[in-house]
Design a protein around this motif. Sequence first.
Motif, mmCIF file in Angstrom:
data_model
loop_
_atom_site.group_PDB
_atom_site.id
_atom_site.type_symbol
_atom_site.label_atom_id
_atom_site.label_comp_id
_atom_site.label_asym_id
_atom_site.label_seq_id
_atom_site.Cartn_x
_atom_site.Cartn_y
_atom_site.Cartn_z
ATOM 1 N N VAL A 55 62.188 65.368 27.389
ATOM 2 C CA VAL A 55 61.005 65.459 28.256
ATOM 3 C C VAL A 55 61.254 64.724 29.566
ATOM 4 O O VAL A 55 60.959 65.244 30.650
ATOM 5 C CB VAL A 55 59.763 64.883 27.539
ATOM 6 N N TRP A 56 61.804 63.513 29.500
ATOM 7 C CA TRP A 56 62.047 62.733 30.713
ATOM 8 C C TRP A 56 63.062 63.425 31.616
ATOM 9 O O TRP A 56 62.935 63.400 32.845
ATOM 10 C CB TRP A 56 62.532 61.324 30.344
ATOM 11 N N GLU A 57 64.070 64.042 31.014
ATOM 12 C CA GLU A 57 65.061 64.781 31.809
ATOM 13 C C GLU A 57 64.411 65.952 32.526
ATOM 14 O O GLU A 57 64.716 66.240 33.688
ATOM 15 C CB GLU A 57 66.184 65.276 30.899
ATOM 16 N N THR A 58 63.477 66.624 31.845
ATOM 17 C CA THR A 58 62.772 67.754 32.451
ATOM 18 C C THR A 58 61.874 67.282 33.588
ATOM 19 O O THR A 58 61.725 67.975 34.606
ATOM 20 C CB THR A 58 61.953 68.498 31.382
ATOM 21 N N LEU A 59 61.252 66.111 33.439
ATOM 22 C CA LEU A 59 60.437 65.550 34.509
ATOM 23 C C LEU A 59 61.260 65.357 35.784
ATOM 24 O O LEU A 59 60.769 65.561 36.893
ATOM 25 C CB LEU A 59 59.858 64.193 34.078
ATOM 26 N N LEU A 60 62.512 64.956 35.627
ATOM 27 C CA LEU A 60 63.380 64.707 36.778
ATOM 28 C C LEU A 60 63.642 65.975 37.599
ATOM 29 O O LEU A 60 64.041 65.894 38.755
ATOM 30 C CB LEU A 60 64.711 64.111 36.313
ATOM 31 N N LYS A 61 63.398 67.130 36.998
ATOM 32 C CA LYS A 61 63.676 68.393 37.683
ATOM 33 C C LYS A 61 62.493 68.880 38.519
ATOM 34 O O LYS A 61 62.608 69.889 39.211
ATOM 35 C CB LYS A 61 64.064 69.455 36.651
ATOM 36 N N ILE A 62 61.350 68.177 38.446
ATOM 37 C CA ILE A 62 60.193 68.581 39.245
ATOM 38 C C ILE A 62 60.410 68.105 40.670
ATOM 39 O O ILE A 62 60.529 66.905 40.917
ATOM 40 C CB ILE A 62 58.888 67.966 38.695
ATOM 41 N N PRO A 63 60.468 68.997 41.642
ATOM 42 C CA PRO A 63 60.744 68.580 43.027
ATOM 43 C C PRO A 63 59.624 67.698 43.583
ATOM 44 O O PRO A 63 58.452 67.828 43.196
ATOM 45 C CB PRO A 63 60.807 69.918 43.786
ATOM 46 N N MET A 64 59.981 66.809 44.486
ATOM 47 C CA MET A 64 58.988 65.982 45.155
ATOM 48 C C MET A 64 58.014 66.873 45.926
ATOM 49 O O MET A 64 58.418 67.815 46.598
ATOM 50 C CB MET A 64 59.680 64.996 46.101
ATOM 51 N N GLY A 65 56.724 66.586 45.790
ATOM 52 C CA GLY A 65 55.703 67.395 46.448
ATOM 53 C C GLY A 65 55.217 68.556 45.611
ATOM 54 O O GLY A 65 54.301 69.273 46.016
ATOM 55 N N LYS A 66 55.806 68.754 44.416
ATOM 56 C CA LYS A 66 55.400 69.849 43.535
ATOM 57 C C LYS A 66 54.717 69.287 42.290
ATOM 58 O O LYS A 66 54.887 68.121 41.938
ATOM 59 C CB LYS A 66 56.613 70.691 43.130
ATOM 60 N N LEU A 67 53.951 70.154 41.609
ATOM 61 C CA LEU A 67 53.241 69.758 40.402
ATOM 62 C C LEU A 67 53.524 70.757 39.294
ATOM 63 O O LEU A 67 53.877 71.909 39.546
ATOM 64 C CB LEU A 67 51.729 69.710 40.655
ATOM 65 N N THR A 68 53.365 70.314 38.047
ATOM 66 C CA THR A 68 53.429 71.225 36.914
ATOM 67 C C THR A 68 52.473 70.721 35.848
ATOM 68 O O THR A 68 51.870 69.660 35.997
ATOM 69 C CB THR A 68 54.863 71.353 36.369
#
Length: 282
Positions: A201-214
């Motif tokens: 989960v933490w690794e996947t969080l790192l893939k969210i670009p700055m300024g984006k949401l999911t």
Amino acid sequence: MKSQDEINFERITEAINYIHSNFKLQPSLDNIAEKVNLSPFHFQKLFSDWAGTTPKKFLQYISISYAKKLLKEDQVSLFETALETGLSGTGRLHDLFVNIEGMTPGEYKNGGSNLDINYNFANTPFGKIIVASTSKGICHLAFFDDENLALQNIKNKFPLANYTEFITDEQQNATAIFNNDWSNLNQIKLHLKGTEFQLKVWETLLKIPMGKLTTYGNMAKQIQNPNASRAVGTAIGDNPVAFLIPCHRIIQSSGALGGYHWGSNRKTAMLGWEAANCEALV
């Protein structure tokens, strides 16, 4: 007449109770599946969908929780702990701890007595932080209101580690992310302790670009576990490295921002700050 969801829920409840009661026997997938009258294949899929982890991993979590109690509270030897937990020897106990806890059973029992942790306090646009690192990388970053309590939270994890208030290059690299100039950031190494599911989960969080949401649901889909939104939320809440692992970029499917471990107002400020800075870079 019961719905299929009700039937499935009862099966998962029965399976969980069976694992809790019989973990010392280390039951196989076939044993547990037979208990709930399903084929191993269908039981594995059903359990993973409902529990957010595989039956084997769930058994490991139950086993390691018991082993940790023996090592920490009862001061039992490693060999006795292995046998009491239903494992064939210290080798399997070692593998269990390394895979789940990121440390050997001896290191856990010693409370991190051979671990050197440097920590430092710093100011950010969102309040004060404590950042800590080992020789392997950043192991902790958290916002705080009480400096003593912030340090104590780290010490609770490794009560026998050696702590030094010292600013390392790794810590400076980490806090540089709060600067407006993101074009010259160095690579930041992390030293994380968590379960395989948490790390995923933490690794996947790192893939969210700055300024984006999911959303939590999208996160669950990305780790190929679409029904594990609740388990994903729990793993996000256990994030040990604020901002660098951007759990603040997760919102509810309704569009509501949702909660945040370090305060919803801080989360709102972070998202606004990131959005403004991303627009400035366009």
